[in-house]
Design a protein around this motif. Sequence first.
Motif, mmCIF file in Angstrom:
data_model
loop_
_atom_site.group_PDB
_atom_site.id
_atom_site.type_symbol
_atom_site.label_atom_id
_atom_site.label_comp_id
_atom_site.label_asym_id
_atom_site.label_seq_id
_atom_site.Cartn_x
_atom_site.Cartn_y
_atom_site.Cartn_z
ATOM 1 N N LYS A 136 39.975 36.091 33.723
ATOM 2 C CA LYS A 136 40.029 37.122 32.677
ATOM 3 C C LYS A 136 40.648 38.412 33.256
ATOM 4 O O LYS A 136 41.494 39.040 32.626
ATOM 5 C CB LYS A 136 38.588 37.394 32.211
ATOM 6 C CG LYS A 136 38.432 37.852 30.781
ATOM 7 C CD LYS A 136 36.939 37.915 30.432
ATOM 8 C CE LYS A 136 36.695 38.611 29.134
ATOM 9 N NZ LYS A 136 36.927 37.833 27.931
ATOM 10 N N LEU A 137 40.209 38.773 34.458
ATOM 11 C CA LEU A 137 40.743 39.967 35.123
ATOM 12 C C LEU A 137 42.224 39.790 35.467
ATOM 13 O O LEU A 137 43.035 40.709 35.290
ATOM 14 C CB LEU A 137 39.949 40.254 36.404
ATOM 15 C CG LEU A 137 38.504 40.728 36.214
ATOM 16 C CD1 LEU A 137 37.701 40.517 37.488
ATOM 17 C CD2 LEU A 137 38.455 42.197 35.799
ATOM 18 N N ILE A 138 42.575 38.597 35.959
ATOM 19 C CA ILE A 138 43.975 38.312 36.326
ATOM 20 C C ILE A 138 44.877 38.431 35.095
ATOM 21 O O ILE A 138 45.913 39.108 35.126
ATOM 22 C CB ILE A 138 44.105 36.897 36.946
ATOM 23 C CG1 ILE A 138 43.469 36.868 38.346
ATOM 24 C CG2 ILE A 138 45.570 36.448 37.005
ATOM 25 C CD1 ILE A 138 43.267 35.466 38.921
ATOM 26 N N ASP A 139 44.467 37.768 34.005
ATOM 27 C CA ASP A 139 45.292 37.767 32.784
ATOM 28 C C ASP A 139 45.527 39.192 32.283
ATOM 29 O O ASP A 139 46.643 39.554 31.906
ATOM 30 C CB ASP A 139 44.616 36.930 31.685
ATOM 31 C CG ASP A 139 44.650 35.445 32.000
ATOM 32 O OD1 ASP A 139 45.360 35.050 32.943
ATOM 33 O OD2 ASP A 139 43.945 34.678 31.313
ATOM 34 N N TYR A 140 44.448 39.994 32.299
ATOM 35 C CA TYR A 140 44.575 41.366 31.805
ATOM 36 C C TYR A 140 45.471 42.207 32.714
ATOM 37 O O TYR A 140 46.356 42.937 32.233
ATOM 38 C CB TYR A 140 43.189 42.012 31.671
ATOM 39 C CG TYR A 140 43.273 43.450 31.234
ATOM 40 C CD1 TYR A 140 43.493 43.771 29.889
ATOM 41 C CD2 TYR A 140 43.179 44.493 32.154
ATOM 42 C CE1 TYR A 140 43.601 45.094 29.480
ATOM 43 C CE2 TYR A 140 43.283 45.819 31.755
ATOM 44 C CZ TYR A 140 43.491 46.109 30.420
ATOM 45 O OH TYR A 140 43.613 47.416 30.017
ATOM 46 N N ALA A 141 45.243 42.078 34.042
ATOM 47 C CA ALA A 141 46.020 42.893 34.989
ATOM 48 C C ALA A 141 47.511 42.565 34.896
ATOM 49 O O ALA A 141 48.362 43.461 34.916
ATOM 50 C CB ALA A 141 45.506 42.678 36.414
ATOM 51 N N ASN B 165 42.478 43.886 41.919
ATOM 52 C CA ASN B 165 42.610 42.841 42.951
ATOM 53 C C ASN B 165 41.303 42.677 43.726
ATOM 54 O O ASN B 165 40.890 41.547 44.018
ATOM 55 C CB ASN B 165 43.757 43.172 43.902
ATOM 56 C CG ASN B 165 45.105 42.753 43.326
ATOM 57 O OD1 ASN B 165 45.194 41.719 42.660
ATOM 58 N ND2 ASN B 165 46.127 43.533 43.573
ATOM 59 N N ALA B 166 40.652 43.784 44.054
ATOM 60 C CA ALA B 166 39.372 43.713 44.778
ATOM 61 C C ALA B 166 38.314 43.010 43.925
ATOM 62 O O ALA B 166 37.533 42.194 44.422
ATOM 63 C CB ALA B 166 38.911 45.118 45.156
#
Length: 160
Positions: free
Chosen positions: A57-62, A12-13
């Motif tokens: 990209k980070l959102i989709d993975y998380a 999230n950060a």
Amino acid sequence: MELTKKLSDAFNAQIQAEMWSSNLYLSMAVHFMDQGLDGCAHWMKKQAAEELEHAHKLIDYAVQRGGKVQVSAIDAVPTEWASPLAVFEHVYKHEKHVSELIDKLMDLAVAEGDKATQDFLWWFVREQVEEEDSAKKIVDKFNIFGVHGLVCIDKELGKR
Ligand code: FEO
């Protein structure tokens, strides 16, 4: 295996940091548009779009890994710079900072024993090498050609 709470919070950060970066580069694009430097503005808009892609990209993975993604408010970004060189020096400094953030995220993935996340983050490690390099090359060009080279540099950046 789901993302641990520590990793979920760290993602999230990083999502926030990427979105802040996107706004920073959009602000730089506006700054250049105001000055009639359309090539520099074009380069910054592309950079802003890339940062948003990083956040997604980070959102989709998380989400895929069961993390608790939160879309939060983004802090205000700077709006004024002393010169075109100062803008790109800021880009270079900021990208080095982002590289440190990615390294810390990787360190956490190692500490948490999450190999899938380490594998995922290597893309970002490699991406940061490119990000730093492209910013540094532009700073170098400004230092070599000075203000007299501004028109040429602006034209070149417009081709991105
Ligand atoms: Fe997403 Fe420019 O680092």
